[in-house]
Design a protein around this motif. Structure first.
Motif, PDB file in Angstrom:
ATOM      1  N   CYS A 189       0.831  -1.218   0.000  1.00  0.00           N
ATOM      2  CA  CYS A 189       0.000   0.000   0.000  1.00  0.00           C
ATOM      3  C   CYS A 189       0.864   1.266   0.000  1.00  0.00           C
ATOM      4  O   CYS A 189       0.492   2.272  -0.621  1.00  0.00           O
ATOM      5  CB  CYS A 189      -0.947  -0.008   1.197  1.00  0.00           C
ATOM      6  N   GLU A 190       1.999   1.207   0.676  1.00  0.00           N
ATOM      7  CA  GLU A 190       2.933   2.334   0.650  1.00  0.00           C
ATOM      8  C   GLU A 190       3.456   2.554  -0.773  1.00  0.00           C
ATOM      9  O   GLU A 190       3.590   3.695  -1.227  1.00  0.00           O
ATOM     10  CB  GLU A 190       4.114   2.071   1.590  1.00  0.00           C
ATOM     11  N   GLN A 191       3.722   1.460  -1.479  1.00  0.00           N
ATOM     12  CA  GLN A 191       4.154   1.567  -2.878  1.00  0.00           C
ATOM     13  C   GLN A 191       3.063   2.227  -3.723  1.00  0.00           C
ATOM     14  O   GLN A 191       3.350   3.092  -4.555  1.00  0.00           O
ATOM     15  CB  GLN A 191       4.447   0.171  -3.453  1.00  0.00           C
ATOM     16  N   LEU A 192       1.825   1.791  -3.520  1.00  0.00           N
ATOM     17  CA  LEU A 192       0.706   2.339  -4.287  1.00  0.00           C
ATOM     18  C   LEU A 192       0.542   3.829  -4.029  1.00  0.00           C
ATOM     19  O   LEU A 192       0.226   4.602  -4.935  1.00  0.00           O
ATOM     20  CB  LEU A 192      -0.593   1.602  -3.929  1.00  0.00           C
ATOM     21  N   GLU A 193       0.773   4.224  -2.784  1.00  0.00           N
ATOM     22  CA  GLU A 193       0.626   5.632  -2.402  1.00  0.00           C
ATOM     23  C   GLU A 193       1.657   6.507  -3.120  1.00  0.00           C
ATOM     24  O   GLU A 193       1.360   7.651  -3.506  1.00  0.00           O
ATOM     25  CB  GLU A 193       0.794   5.754  -0.885  1.00  0.00           C
TER      26      GLU A 193
ATOM     27  N   ILE B 124       1.565  -3.898  -9.760  1.00  0.00           N
ATOM     28  CA  ILE B 124       2.033  -4.192  -8.391  1.00  0.00           C
ATOM     29  C   ILE B 124       1.033  -5.115  -7.693  1.00  0.00           C
ATOM     30  O   ILE B 124       1.409  -6.102  -7.046  1.00  0.00           O
ATOM     31  CB  ILE B 124       2.219  -2.877  -7.592  1.00  0.00           C
ATOM     32  N   VAL B 125      -0.245  -4.811  -7.836  1.00  0.00           N
ATOM     33  CA  VAL B 125      -1.280  -5.612  -7.181  1.00  0.00           C
ATOM     34  C   VAL B 125      -1.442  -6.966  -7.863  1.00  0.00           C
ATOM     35  O   VAL B 125      -1.655  -7.990  -7.197  1.00  0.00           O
ATOM     36  CB  VAL B 125      -2.615  -4.838  -7.152  1.00  0.00           C
ATOM     37  N   VAL B 126      -1.316  -7.010  -9.179  1.00  0.00           N
ATOM     38  CA  VAL B 126      -1.390  -8.279  -9.914  1.00  0.00           C
ATOM     39  C   VAL B 126      -0.361  -9.267  -9.368  1.00  0.00           C
ATOM     40  O   VAL B 126      -0.672 -10.432  -9.081  1.00  0.00           O
ATOM     41  CB  VAL B 126      -1.164  -8.051 -11.435  1.00  0.00           C
ATOM     42  N   ASP B 127       0.871  -8.817  -9.222  1.00  0.00           N
ATOM     43  CA  ASP B 127       1.944  -9.685  -8.704  1.00  0.00           C
ATOM     44  C   ASP B 127       1.610 -10.189  -7.300  1.00  0.00           C
ATOM     45  O   ASP B 127       1.851 -11.359  -6.967  1.00  0.00           O
ATOM     46  CB  ASP B 127       3.276  -8.931  -8.682  1.00  0.00           C
ATOM     47  N   PHE B 128       1.038  -9.321  -6.485  1.00  0.00           N
ATOM     48  CA  PHE B 128       0.705  -9.683  -5.107  1.00  0.00           C
ATOM     49  C   PHE B 128      -0.409 -10.735  -5.079  1.00  0.00           C
ATOM     50  O   PHE B 128      -0.329 -11.722  -4.342  1.00  0.00           O
ATOM     51  CB  PHE B 128       0.284  -8.437  -4.338  1.00  0.00           C
ATOM     52  N   LEU B 129      -1.451 -10.533  -5.891  1.00  0.00           N
ATOM     53  CA  LEU B 129      -2.569 -11.480  -5.922  1.00  0.00           C
ATOM     54  C   LEU B 129      -2.134 -12.850  -6.433  1.00  0.00           C
ATOM     55  O   LEU B 129      -2.652 -13.880  -5.981  1.00  0.00           O
ATOM     56  CB  LEU B 129      -3.692 -10.938  -6.814  1.00  0.00           C
TER      57      LEU B 129
ATOM     58  N   GLY C 154     -12.177   3.175   6.331  1.00  0.00           N
ATOM     59  CA  GLY C 154     -12.444   3.079   4.900  1.00  0.00           C
ATOM     60  C   GLY C 154     -11.862   4.192   4.067  1.00  0.00           C
ATOM     61  O   GLY C 154     -12.433   4.583   3.047  1.00  0.00           O
ATOM     62  N   GLU C 155     -10.714   4.744   4.490  1.00  0.00           N
ATOM     63  CA  GLU C 155     -10.062   5.826   3.750  1.00  0.00           C
ATOM     64  C   GLU C 155      -8.616   5.437   3.436  1.00  0.00           C
ATOM     65  O   GLU C 155      -7.712   5.703   4.222  1.00  0.00           O
ATOM     66  CB  GLU C 155     -10.097   7.128   4.551  1.00  0.00           C
ATOM     67  N   MET C 156      -8.411   4.800   2.296  1.00  0.00           N
ATOM     68  CA  MET C 156      -7.073   4.312   1.961  1.00  0.00           C
ATOM     69  C   MET C 156      -6.176   5.410   1.398  1.00  0.00           C
ATOM     70  O   MET C 156      -4.984   5.468   1.677  1.00  0.00           O
ATOM     71  CB  MET C 156      -7.183   3.153   0.967  1.00  0.00           C
ATOM     72  N   ARG C 157      -6.704   6.240   0.527  1.00  0.00           N
ATOM     73  CA  ARG C 157      -5.979   7.394  -0.025  1.00  0.00           C
ATOM     74  C   ARG C 157      -4.664   7.023  -0.726  1.00  0.00           C
ATOM     75  O   ARG C 157      -3.691   7.757  -0.665  1.00  0.00           O
ATOM     76  CB  ARG C 157      -5.718   8.432   1.068  1.00  0.00           C
ATOM     77  N   HIS C 158      -4.638   5.874  -1.377  1.00  0.00           N
ATOM     78  CA  HIS C 158      -3.449   5.504  -2.156  1.00  0.00           C
ATOM     79  C   HIS C 158      -3.750   5.479  -3.649  1.00  0.00           C
ATOM     80  O   HIS C 158      -2.909   5.048  -4.449  1.00  0.00           O
ATOM     81  CB  HIS C 158      -2.868   4.172  -1.698  1.00  0.00           C
ATOM     82  N   GLY C 159      -4.950   5.906  -4.017  1.00  0.00           N
ATOM     83  CA  GLY C 159      -5.294   6.003  -5.429  1.00  0.00           C
ATOM     84  C   GLY C 159      -5.587   4.682  -6.103  1.00  0.00           C
ATOM     85  O   GLY C 159      -5.569   4.589  -7.329  1.00  0.00           O
ATOM     86  N   PHE C 160      -5.877   3.644  -5.297  1.00  0.00           N
ATOM     87  CA  PHE C 160      -6.194   2.346  -5.901  1.00  0.00           C
ATOM     88  C   PHE C 160      -7.648   2.003  -5.583  1.00  0.00           C
ATOM     89  O   PHE C 160      -7.971   1.436  -4.545  1.00  0.00           O
ATOM     90  CB  PHE C 160      -5.256   1.253  -5.382  1.00  0.00           C
ATOM     91  N   SER C 161      -8.526   2.370  -6.503  1.00  0.00           N
ATOM     92  CA  SER C 161      -9.967   2.231  -6.312  1.00  0.00           C
ATOM     93  C   SER C 161     -10.432   0.804  -6.563  1.00  0.00           C
ATOM     94  O   SER C 161      -9.676  -0.060  -7.026  1.00  0.00           O
ATOM     95  CB  SER C 161     -10.699   3.159  -7.273  1.00  0.00           C
ATOM     96  N   GLU C 162     -11.712   0.575  -6.303  1.00  0.00           N
ATOM     97  CA  GLU C 162     -12.308  -0.728  -6.574  1.00  0.00           C
ATOM     98  C   GLU C 162     -12.253  -1.033  -8.075  1.00  0.00           C
ATOM     99  O   GLU C 162     -12.081  -2.181  -8.481  1.00  0.00           O
ATOM    100  CB  GLU C 162     -13.758  -0.754  -6.071  1.00  0.00           C
TER     101      GLU C 162
ATOM    102  N   TYR D 131      -2.312   1.308   8.350  1.00  0.00           N
ATOM    103  CA  TYR D 131      -3.250   0.678   7.418  1.00  0.00           C
ATOM    104  C   TYR D 131      -4.369  -0.084   8.128  1.00  0.00           C
ATOM    105  O   TYR D 131      -5.439  -0.292   7.551  1.00  0.00           O
ATOM    106  CB  TYR D 131      -2.502  -0.191   6.411  1.00  0.00           C
ATOM    107  N   PHE D 132      -4.152  -0.460   9.372  1.00  0.00           N
ATOM    108  CA  PHE D 132      -5.249  -1.014  10.167  1.00  0.00           C
ATOM    109  C   PHE D 132      -6.309   0.066  10.368  1.00  0.00           C
ATOM    110  O   PHE D 132      -7.505  -0.173  10.163  1.00  0.00           O
ATOM    111  CB  PHE D 132      -4.729  -1.523  11.512  1.00  0.00           C
TER     112      PHE D 132
END
Length: 583
Positions: free
Chosen positions: A12-16, A27-32, A163-171, A156-157
């Motif tokens: 999430c820090e990377q995404l931010e 980044i998320v594809v690799d993680f999943l 419900g406020e992530m603020r890293h620019g990675f939406s649903e 991140y907890f």
């Protein structure tokens, strides 16, 4: 092998920090792809900060987290506000504070990091606490967990709690990542997410079954789906034009939108947020069991509060049924309900969401009694449509919903296939008496406004007479104004920035992130209705208030009065009996 929560936090820090949309997705594809099928849905929830409401309803507010952060770090209000004002981000604030003032029991080097599964189980426990002592229990559990994890995990907890992530990675980006990770068409992933209301579950299916897993996902009884949403139209004539000259009009009711699932004798009712509310409406359950002629179905409708004569009551009456476990029988006796159905999504093994609306409505008419159906008019005549609109208003309803006859049901999507047409209430000119700084990118702006009307019956206010901030604001102004609502809606970011500059020059007192102001800025305010409310001393509150414009041409001597607010309230419900209005 289990995935540690700290790994997801670092992601999430990377995404931010990453600006590129495509790189974020990769980044998320690799993680999943690398995590286990048992944890992949938790990863989807924690990265997006969105949990299916039928699985988890957390109900943890800013004030609870604020108190926890202060207690664990042993800092003052001013120290907290100084840090918070730098970013307006509660998770980042907690991280910075815990780096400087770590809790005494924070995790040691030799302790094992928490896994995604373990963190999700903590969230489940938080959601399970209900009742009078639930806030205290939630606070203790959160305190205990935050004291044992790293500052980055704390960040991140907390972000997931609110419900406020603020890293620019939406649903939407997560849907793209899921599609790419498992080589599936994006539209299929989106449809599966809409039908299940659970993107994590979709990802889990794909992880277990591969790309063919998407075909196994369908509308299932007792798995609520996101409701289809309506766009706005100014009047029935506009709706006819936008729907090609002919459309279906239905009364727009002011109640709670629900989704009812039945299989054999088992019935469950879900709210528009997909939360089960069956317990609040036992009489509706009985109606469904005995009056609808089908074994298995999913229907959509509206439950409205009514008088004994069937006349609609204000929306707030039906909300008294939500969450009422104690004295439920008494509440049911005092607040009668009427059920109206308007759509059929599933019937005896057949999924109907891809069928045209007119076909779904016809099938609904075949299984449900006529009095249970939302009044409908199919027409191409604008005069007929306008008369139907006036009939809806005359009967105490909000207006109409126009539904394109050929439209499929698109869960979670707002578009022109459904159009809502509502009666426009006259706006009010009100003064901004106080304001609060916003959150997120608005943290430096005064963007949440207390709106007040002129009070013609001024009475002295003593210390014992005020209990809320709104009451205190009124006291500061010698009861010359009465707060009738709050809003952060209506103005553009540029208008808010400009208004903030003006309001800072009018500050009388500061209270944390709230300020009390000289009564000078007049705004024109629109709203959906006026409700009776115990929150404000005037007894009324604006529902869904939004600022239309700043009235620089008006002074506070020209603003509307509390008497005007009361008059509009009474006009709204002239079709209801006076004894209900006075309750």
């Amino acid at each position: 092998m289990s995935t540690h929560f700290i790994e997801l936090c670092k992601l999430c820090e990377q995404l931010e920090k990453e600006a590129s949309r495509n790189l974020k997705v990769n980044i998320v594809v690799d993680f999943l792809r690398k995590i286990s099928s048992e944890e992949v849905k938790f990863a989807v929830y924690f990265i997006t900060g969105k949990f299916p409401s039928n699985l988890l309803t957390l109900n943890v507010g800013y004030s609870t987290i604020y108190q926890i952060i202060k207690k664990l770090s042993n800092i003052s209000d001013n120290q907290y506000l100084t840090e918070y004002n730098k970013t307006g981000d509660m998770g980042e604030t907690a991280k910075k504070i815990f780096e400087i003032y770590p809790p005494k029991t924070q995790k040691t080097f030799f302790e094992q990091p928490s896994t995604l599964t373990e963190v999700y189980e903590i969230f489940q426990k938080i959601a399970e606490f209900t009742g009078e002592s639930s806030r205290v229990k939630k606070q203790r559990l959160i305190e205990s967990f935050l004291s044992k994890i790293t500052p980055l995990e704390v960040k991140y907890f907390i972000k997931n709690l609110i419900g406020e992530m603020r890293h620019g990675f939406s649903e939407g980006l997560m849907e793209e990542a899921v599609a790419k990770a498992f080589n599936v068409e994006l539209e299929k992933v989106r449809l599966a997410s809409m039908v299940t209301g659970d993107l994590g579950k979709v990802c889990e299916f794909l992880k277990i079954f591969g790309k063919d897993g998407i075909e196994k996902i369908s509308l299932t009884v007792f798995q609520p789906i996101k409701p289809m949403l309506a766009d706005l139209a100014k009047n029935p004539a506009e709706a006819l034009i936008r729907h090609g000259g002919k459309t279906s009009f239905e009364f727009k009711l002011d109640g709670v939108r629900i989704q009812i699932h039945k299989k054999n004798s088992n019935v469950k009712i879900f709210s528009r947020r997909l939360k089960e509310v069956t317990e609040a409406f036992p009489e509706i359950v009985e109606k469904i069991k005995h009056e609808i002629k089908a074994d298995s179905f999913v229907v959509e409708g509206e439950i409205i509060p009514t008088t004994k004569n069937g006349k609609p009551l204000p929306f707030q009456y039906i909300m008294r049924r939500y969450g009422r476990v104690k004295n439920l029988e008494k509440t049911i006796k005092n607040i009668a309900t009427t059920l109206y159905l308007f759509d059929l999504l599933y019937l005896d093994g057949e999924v109907l969401i891809g069928k045209p609306f007119y076909e779904r409505r016809k099938k609904l008419e075949e299984i449900a009694p006529n009095q249970m159906l939302t009044p409908q008019l199919i027409t191409s005549n604008p005069v007929e449509a306008e008369k139907f609109f006036e009939e809806a208003i005359k009967n105490g309803h909000e207006g109409l919903v126009a539904k394109q006859l050929e439209s499929a049901y698109t869960p979670g999507i707002r578009g022109k296939k459904w159009l809502k047409i509502k009666k426009v209430l006259e706006t009010l000119d009100l003064v901004i008496l106080a304001a609060e700084y916003g959150h997120g990118y608005r943290h430096d702006w005064l963007s949440d406004y207390y709106l007040a009307a002129k009070n013609l019956e001024v009475k002295p206010i003593f210390e014992k007479d005020y209990v809320s901030f709104a009451d205190y604001v009124e006291k500061i102004h010698n009861d010359r104004f009465k707060v009738v609502g709050k809003t952060f809606k209506g103005l553009t970011d540029e208008e808010i920035k400009t208004l903030t500059g003006k309001l800072k020059n009018l500050i009388l007192e500061k209270h944390g992130r709230a300020v009390i102001l000289k009564p000078k800025i007049v705004v024109e305010v629109a709203y959906s209705e006026i409700q009776k409310s115990p929150l404000y001393s005037c007894g009324y509150a604006l529902r869904f208030a939004r600022i239309v414009r700043i009235r620089e041409d008006k002074t506070i001597d020209e603003i509307d009065t509390t008497e005007k607010v009361k008059e509009i309230f009474e006009k709204q419900f002239k079709t209801t009996t006076s004894n209900f209005l006075e309750r």
